[in-house]
Design an enzyme around this catalytic site. Structure first.
Site, short mmCIF file in Angstrom:
data_model
loop_
_atom_site.label_atom_id
_atom_site.label_comp_id
_atom_site.label_asym_id
_atom_site.label_seq_id
_atom_site.Cartn_x
_atom_site.Cartn_y
_atom_site.Cartn_z
N HIS A 15 0.84 -1.19 0.00
CA HIS A 15 0.00 0.00 0.00
C HIS A 15 0.88 1.24 0.00
O HIS A 15 2.08 1.17 -0.29
CB HIS A 15 -0.96 -0.02 1.19
CG HIS A 15 -0.28 -0.17 2.51
ND1 HIS A 15 0.09 0.89 3.29
CD2 HIS A 15 0.10 -1.28 3.19
CE1 HIS A 15 0.67 0.46 4.39
NE2 HIS A 15 0.69 -0.86 4.36
N ARG A 405 21.42 0.37 16.81
CA ARG A 405 21.99 0.02 15.51
C ARG A 405 22.56 1.27 14.85
O ARG A 405 21.89 1.94 14.06
CB ARG A 405 20.93 -0.62 14.62
CG ARG A 405 20.30 -1.89 15.19
CD ARG A 405 19.32 -2.49 14.19
NE ARG A 405 18.68 -3.68 14.68
CZ ARG A 405 17.51 -3.73 15.31
NH1 ARG A 405 16.84 -2.59 15.56
NH2 ARG A 405 17.00 -4.88 15.70
N ARG A 441 26.06 -0.40 19.27
CA ARG A 441 26.78 -1.35 18.42
C ARG A 441 27.46 -0.56 17.31
O ARG A 441 26.81 0.19 16.59
CB ARG A 441 25.83 -2.38 17.80
CG ARG A 441 26.57 -3.38 16.91
CD ARG A 441 25.64 -4.46 16.38
NE ARG A 441 24.71 -3.96 15.38
CZ ARG A 441 23.76 -4.70 14.81
NH1 ARG A 441 23.60 -5.96 15.19
NH2 ARG A 441 22.95 -4.19 13.91
N ASN A 563 19.96 -14.20 15.77
CA ASN A 563 19.59 -14.35 14.36
C ASN A 563 20.76 -14.88 13.54
O ASN A 563 20.66 -15.92 12.87
CB ASN A 563 19.13 -13.00 13.77
CG ASN A 563 17.90 -12.46 14.48
OD1 ASN A 563 17.31 -13.14 15.31
ND2 ASN A 563 17.51 -11.25 14.16
N ARG A 574 18.56 -18.01 6.24
CA ARG A 574 17.14 -17.91 6.60
C ARG A 574 16.30 -17.23 5.53
O ARG A 574 15.08 -17.27 5.57
CB ARG A 574 16.98 -17.19 7.93
CG ARG A 574 17.46 -15.75 7.96
CD ARG A 574 17.19 -15.14 9.31
NE ARG A 574 17.74 -13.81 9.43
CZ ARG A 574 17.26 -12.88 10.22
NH1 ARG A 574 16.21 -13.13 10.96
NH2 ARG A 574 17.82 -11.69 10.29
N HIS A 747 -22.11 -12.18 45.68
CA HIS A 747 -21.09 -13.24 45.66
C HIS A 747 -21.29 -14.14 44.44
O HIS A 747 -22.37 -14.22 43.87
CB HIS A 747 -21.14 -14.06 46.95
CG HIS A 747 -22.49 -14.65 47.24
ND1 HIS A 747 -23.50 -13.92 47.83
CD2 HIS A 747 -23.00 -15.89 47.03
CE1 HIS A 747 -24.58 -14.67 47.97
NE2 HIS A 747 -24.30 -15.88 47.48
#
Length: 831
Positions: A15, A405, A441, A563, A574, A747
Site C-alpha cells: 500500500h 543500531r 553497536r 539471528n 534464513r 457473591h
C-alpha cells in the site's frame, strides 16, 4: 539485467507507505527498475509509488525486481538487503481481532435502560461529547469548470503548493502522522499521478477539475478491485490528495465541511480523510462515527495513535436526528448512548475512574525493574535504530537500550555522517535515557548491508563476507570517527560499546587499541569525552563460543545475536525458502551452546544478554530465564508483556526446564516440554488493601458492582471483569444479596476469577439495593474460583455470623480507613 526474487513480506500488502519507501530506495539508482507481481502478472515502474500500489500486491505474493543499467550490480546488492531485511518494517502493525471485538454489554449498564445504538468497534475507548454531523461535499462544481489555457500552469502551481504544505506539516508532525503525510507527498510527486491528469486534459480535452476527479476515480476503481481490504481502504488517501488539489486550485469554492471543534465533540461522517482528521483540534475530538471507513484506513491509524475511539456500522440517517445532543461513544461495548441520563452518565464516570486506575498502574508496572516471581533480576531493554525511538521505548518500560543500531546513520545517503552529526545523535539518546545504559553497536555495514560510497565489491555470500569489524582496519578513519563521537557522547550518560561479528581475540585487541588512540586524540583536541567505556562483543560467530574464557579477559559483557548465530551454527540462509525451515534456535545444540556461554562468562564475572528476535519471544522466556541470561533486548512494543510474564515465572522451575531442554534429542521434544510447562500461579491473599474502599460515592447498586468487579480487573485478579460481573448479576437474579443492617454481600463462584477475593466498599451515602432488607451502606463482595469447592459457603457463613454481631458491624462502619478495615477482618476472620 539482474533480478531479485522474493515473496511479499507485508501483512497488509503493498500500500501507500511501503510503496513510497520502496520507491525511495529504487529512485537513488540510475538503472531502470521494474517491479513484477507474478500472481497478478502485473508490472510497474518501481520508481512510481502509484504504479507500485496499482499492482495489487498482497502478502506472500511471488514478486521480483528487474534491474537494468550502469549501476545494476550495486543496486541489486543494496536493494536485496532492503527487501530481505528492512522492507517488512515499512508496514504498520494493525490491531488484533480481539482488540476490535466489542465486550458484551455489562449488566450494570443495561439495567439502567440507556438509549443505545449498536455499531462496530474500529478504535477502542470511550468518549463523551456532542453529536455533530459532517456532511459530504459534492465535487460536481469542480467537474463542471470548463477547460482553460491556464490549466497546465495551474496544475503545476497546485502540485507545488500542496507539496510545500505537506512538507511544512512533515516538519511539525511525528509518529504515524509523519509516516502517512510522507506517503501522501510521495503520491503527489509521482510522475504517474500528475502524468495521468495531464493526459486526460490533452487527450480527452477535460478541464483541470474534471481531469483531477477522473484520475481520482480511475485510481480508486483499481484499488477498489483489490482482493485486499487494506488496499481497498487506500481509496481514502487518493481521494484526500485529489480533493486537496481541488481546494488549492479553487480556494473560492470553500468546502462546507471545514469544521472547527469548540467543545467536546463526537464527529459523525460518512468518511474522513487523513488530512481532515489532522486539521481537527484533537483536544475537543471525543470520538468519531464513520459510516464507511474500513479497519485499516489511514484515518483509523491516526485515530488509534491519538487514542480517539471510533465506531462504524451506524447509518448516518439513524444518527442525524440526534445531531446536537449529548452522547457517549462507547467503543469498548460497541454502542452509542444517546442523551444519557444521570445513571448512565454515572456508569461512564465509574468506567473512567477504572480506566484512569488501570493506566496509572500500567505506567507504574512499566517503570518497575523486571524480576521473576522469586526475585531473580533480569534486565529488559530495547533494540532501536534511531534516537527518536528512545522515548517510546522508555515509555514501554525499557530499562535501557541493549542494541542501538548505529549503522542506520550510514545508510540511504551519499556520504558517511561526520563526527558532529553522530555525536549529536548519540548524545540525544543518552540525554533521553538519564542513567539508563545505552549499548551502541558500532557500524555493522558491508556484506549484506551495502553502503555505495564505500565501494565494497559485491560478494557471493555477503552474510559470511566482508562486513562489520572485518572492514574496520581498511576504513580505520571512518571507525575512528565513530569512536570519537561515541566517546564524546558517553560523557553525557551511561554509554557502552559493542563490537559486531567478532571471531578472534586479535580483532578485539585491535579495537581496544583504536579506542585508546581516539581518547588520546580527544584529549589533544580539548573535547569533552569519557575517559573509559564499557566494552562488549556480539556473540554471533560460533568460534567465539570456544574461547569465551579468553574474551572474558578483554571485554566486560557479551550479547548473543541469535539471528546470525542460528544461521552460522546450522549453515542455514534464513532468506533461502528451500532451507529456511531449518532455521530454528530452539534445538538441543543451540541451547547447549547458550548454556556454555552463560556458564563460562558467569564463572568469570561477566554478564550475558541476547539481542536477536529470540529475546522477545514470550513462549521461550522460561528457557531464557532458566539458562541464566542477564539481559533480554527486544523491540519495545514487546516489553510490557514480557515484563508481566516474567513476574509469573519461578527462576528455579525455569532452570530445571532449561536443564531438561538441553537433554532433549530434538526441537520437537523441546517444544513438547514447553507446552507442558505450567508456571505456578502467584498466590494472592483473599483479603488485600487494594480491594478495600471507604467513602465511595455510588448512586446505585449497579455502580457498586461495576466498580468492585472492574477494580479486580485493574489489579490483575481477573482478566475478564465484564464476564465476572455477569456471574455476580446472575447470582443476584436468584435472590437479592442484601442481608440487612445496611449490608449487602454479592457473591459468585466463577471461572473468570484468577485469584479468589473479598472486595469491600463502604459507601458515602446509602443506596437502594432493591431488597426487602432496606438500603445498603456497606458492600462486601465475594468472588471465588470455580474450583474452590465448598470454600465459598465457609467464607459466606463466617461473614454472616460476624455481621449479626452489632459490635463487629459498628467497628466496620466506624473504621477510619481501608487499612483499619483490613486489620479488623484479618483479626476476626479465619479462612
Amino acid at each position: 539485467m539482474l533480478t531479485i526474487q522474493f515473496l511479499c513480506p507485508l501483512p497488509n500488502g503493498l500500500h501507500a507507505r511501503p510503496a513510497w519507501e520502496l520507491k525511495e530506495q529504487c529512485s537513488q539508482w540510475q538503472s531502470e527498475i521494474t517491479f513484477i507481481n507474478h500472481r497478478q502478472n502485473a508490472k510497474a515502474d518501481a520508481k512510481s509509488s502509484l504504479a507500485l500500489i496499482g499492482t495489487g500486491t498482497l502478502f506472500n505474493d511471488s514478486c521480483s525486481l528487474n534491474i537494468s543499467g550502469s549501476d545494476e550490480e550495486q543496486a541489486r546488492r543494496v536493494l536485496e538487503e532492503y527487501i530481505l531485511v528492512r522492507f517488512i518494517d515499512s508496514d504498520s502493525v494493525q490491531p488484533t481481532q480481539a482488540e476490535l471485538t466489542a465486550h458484551p454489554l455489562p449488566r450494570s449498564l443495561s439495567r439502567l435502560n440507556p438509549d443505545l445504538l449498536y455499531g462496530n468497534v474500529l478504535a477502542s475507548g470511550v468518549g463523551v461529547g456532542t453529536l455533530t454531523l459532517l456532511q459530504s461535499d459534492s465535487l460536481d462544481s469542480y467537474r463542471a469548470i470548463p477547460a482553460s489555457a491556464q490549466d497546465s500552469t495551474r496544475l503545476e502551481h497546485s502540485l507545488a503548493t500542496l507539496a510545500e504544505q505537506l512538507n511544512q506539516q512533515l516538519r511539525e508532525r511525528d509518529g504515524e502522522s509523519k509516516t502517512i503525510l510522507s506517503a501522501h507527498l510521495s503520491l503527489i510527486q509521482d510522475d504517474e499521478f500528475a502524468g495521468n491528469i495531464r493526459r486526460l486534459m490533452t487527450e480527452q480535452h477535460q478541464g483541470l477539475g474534471a481531469a483531477i476527479i477522473s484520475n481520482m476515480e480511475q485510481v480508486c476503481a483499481k484499488l477498489s478491485a483489490s482482493a485486499s481490504d487494506y488496499l481497498r481502504e487506500r481509496v481514502s488517501d487518493i481521494r484526500d490528495i485529489s480533493e486537496q488539489l481541488l481546494h488549492i486550485t479553487w480556494p473560492e469554492l470553500k468546502p462546507r465541511n471545514n469544521l472547527v471543534l469548540e467543545k467536546p465533540t463526537i464527529l459523525v461522517a460518512e468518511d474522513l480523510t487523513p488530512s481532515q482528521f489532522l486539521s481537527l483540534d484533537l483536544k475537543n475530538l471525543a470520538g468519531m462515527i464513520l459510516e464507511k471507513t474500513g479497519r485499516t484506513s489511514h484515518t483509523l491509524i491516526l485515530a488509534r495513535a491519538s487514542a480517539i475511539p471510533v465506531l462504524s456500522g451506524l447509518p448516518l440517517d439513524a444518527i442525524a436526528r440526534y445531531a446536537g445532543q449529548p452522547a457517549v461513544l462507547d467503543a469498548q461495548c460497541g454502542v452509542l448512548a444517546i442523551n444519557p441520563n444521570d445513571a448512565v452518565s454515572g456508569y461512564y464516570q465509574v468506567a473512567q475512574t477504572l480506566a484512569d486506575k488501570r493506566q496509572k498502574q500500567q505506567a507504574q508496572a512499566a517503570a518497575q525493574l523486571a524480576y521473576s516471581r522469586d526475585n531473580k533480576r533480569i534486565d529488559i531493554v530495547a533494540n532501536i535504530g534511531t534516537a527518536l525511538e528512545a522515548p517510546g521505548a522508555f515509555a514501554n518500560g525499557a530499562e535501557g537500550v541493549g542494541l542501538f543500531r548505529t549503522e542506520m546513520l550510514y545508510m540511504d545517503r551519499d556520504s558517511a555522517p561526520d563526527e558532529q552529526e553522530q555525536f549529536e545523535a548519540y548524545q540525544q539518546v543518552l540525554l533521553a535515557a538519564g542513567d539508563k545504559p545505552i549499548i551502541f553497536r558500532t557500524m555493522d555495514i558491508g556484506g549484506d548491508k551495502s553502503i555505495p560510497y564505500l565501494n565494497i565489491p559485491q560478494e557471493e555470500n555477503p552474510f559470511l563476507g566482508y562486513r562489520a569489524v572485518r572492514i574496520y582496519p581498511e576504513f580505520a578513519g571512518l571507525f575512528r570517527t565513530q569512536l570519537r563521537a561515541i566517546l564524546r557522547a558517553a560523557s553525557f550518560g551511561n554509554a557502552q560499546l559493542m563490537i559486531p561479528m567478532v571471531h578472534s581475540l586479535d580483532q578485539i585487541l585491535w579495537v581496544k587499541g583504536e579506542i585508546q588512540k581516539a581518547i588520546v586524540e580527544l584529549k589533544r583536541d580539548g573535547l569533552r569525552h569519557a575517559e573509559t567505556i564499557t566494552l562488549g562483543i556480539m556473540v554471533e560467530v560460533p568460534s567465539v563460543c570456544y574461547i569465551i574464557d579468553h574474551f572474558c579477559d578483554e571485554v566486560d559483557f557479551f550479547s548473543i545475536g541469535s539471528n546470525d548465530m542460528t544461521q552460522y551454527l546450522y549453515a542455514v540462509d534464513r532468506n533461502n525458502p528451500r532451507v529456511s525451515p531449518l532455521y530454528n534456535p530452539i534445538t538441543p545444540s543451540f541451547l547447549r551452546m547458550l548454556q556454555q556461554i552463560v556458564t563460562t562468562a558467569h564463572q568469570r564475572g561477566k554478564w550475558v544478554g541476547i539481542c536477536g528476535e529470540l529475546g522477545g519471544e514470550s513462549r521461550y522466556l522460561p528457557l531464557l530465564l532458566g539458562l541464566g541470561l542477564d539481559e533480554l533486548s527486544m523491540s519495545s512494543p514487546r516489553i510490557p508483556a514480557v515484563k508481566s510474564q516474567l513476574r509469573q515465572l519461578d527462576s528455579e522451575a525455569c532452570r530445571e526446564l532449561a536443564r531438561q531442554a538441553c537433554e532433549c534429542r530434538s526441537a520437537q521434544e523441546i517444544e513438547a516440554l514447553l507446552t507442558a510447562f505450567t508456571p505456578e500461579e502467584d498466590v494472592r491473599p483473599l483479603l488485600a488493601l487494594e480491594n478495600i474502599f471507604v467513602d465511595q460515592d455510588f448512586s446505585n447498586k449497579e455502580q457498586a458492582i461495576q466498580f468492585l468487579c472492574g477494580n479486580l480487573g485493574v489489579n490483575g485478579r481477573t482478566e475478564h471483569p465484564f464476564e465476572l460481573e455477569e456471574d455476580v448479576w446472575q447470582r443476584e437474579e436468584i435472590v437479592t444479596t442484601g442481608v440487612g443492617f445496611g449490608v449487602a454481600i454479592p457473591h459468585t463462584k466463577s471461572q473468570w476469577i484468577r485469584h479468589s477475593s473479598i472486595s469491600i466498599a463502604r459507601l458515602a451515602k446509602p443506596v437502594d439495593w432493591q431488597s426487602e432488607m432496606g438500603e445498603v451502606e456497606l458492600v462486601i463482595m465475594l468472588t471465588l474460583g470455580a474450583n474452590e469447592g465448598m470454600n465459598h459457603v465457609k467464607v459466606f457463613s463466617q461473614l454472616a455470623r460476624k455481621l449479626v454481631n452489632k459490635n463487629f458491624r459498628q467497628s466496620l462502619f466506624a473504621a477510619q480507613d481501608a487499612q483499619s478495615i483490613l486489620t479488623l477482618l484479618e483479626t476476626e476472620l479465619t479462612f
